[in-house]
Design a protein around this motif. Sequence first.
Motif: not given
Length: 251
Positions: A58-69
Amino acid sequence: MVGLPLTAARAVLSSWKRALLHPERIRGGEFTEGFMVLFSFFLGFAYNALHYYIYPGCAFNESKGIYDFSPNLQFWLHHLSGGAGAVTLFYYASVLGYYGINLLGRRVSYDRVQHTVFSCMFLYLLPLPFAFLLYALDLRDWIYLELHGEWVGIPVGVLLAGLLGMVMTFRILRSFGLGRPLSLLLSLLLLPLLYFGGKGAFLFLTRRVLHTSRPLRYTLWTLYFTVFSSLFRAAGLRRGRVLPVLRGMLE
């Protein structure tokens, strides 16, 4: 100022209790439609806000490749889609329930059906305790079940809440005067109709077929839910005209 929210909270909790234990006592007239819509939106928003931290992806940032809450655009679009989805479920279940029951020969008011559906909306939050328990036990792979090579999926908490919903639906339909075999059949169709026929189908389309980014996916969900809420609300408002037409078509 404090007394009004407390009174409303007690009324909602009492309606949940009636839905669980005595569905035949739900008669309608207790809440306004606006209140039921707003509270349903709140439940959907809260469900998405809470599961954002534990449901995989749900919180996965595809452009950064990390989980961003952090409270970014994806964060708010995700929560908004949850609120819109809950409102759609409220109208969808109310309209299908009203037309279905009346076409089966039982005279049940739309207000009573709406109140019955609203009294069951606590099921929207019920998947969360199961999910948090699995998360705490480090059984995170069980939070979301992927089926058929990840083409179809469902949170395990939703599955368990759906099973309780089936039992409740059976008792509610019996309180409306339907026979046991028919009530059982319709109850078994509850989860496929409400989840796989609604959000599940659109999730499959946006996630597996179109491969949309998460922010776009949540935006499309919100628009999808908003359009269908409007359509089902219109079907409910025009029930006096639509129901005789449907009855004539079935004769």
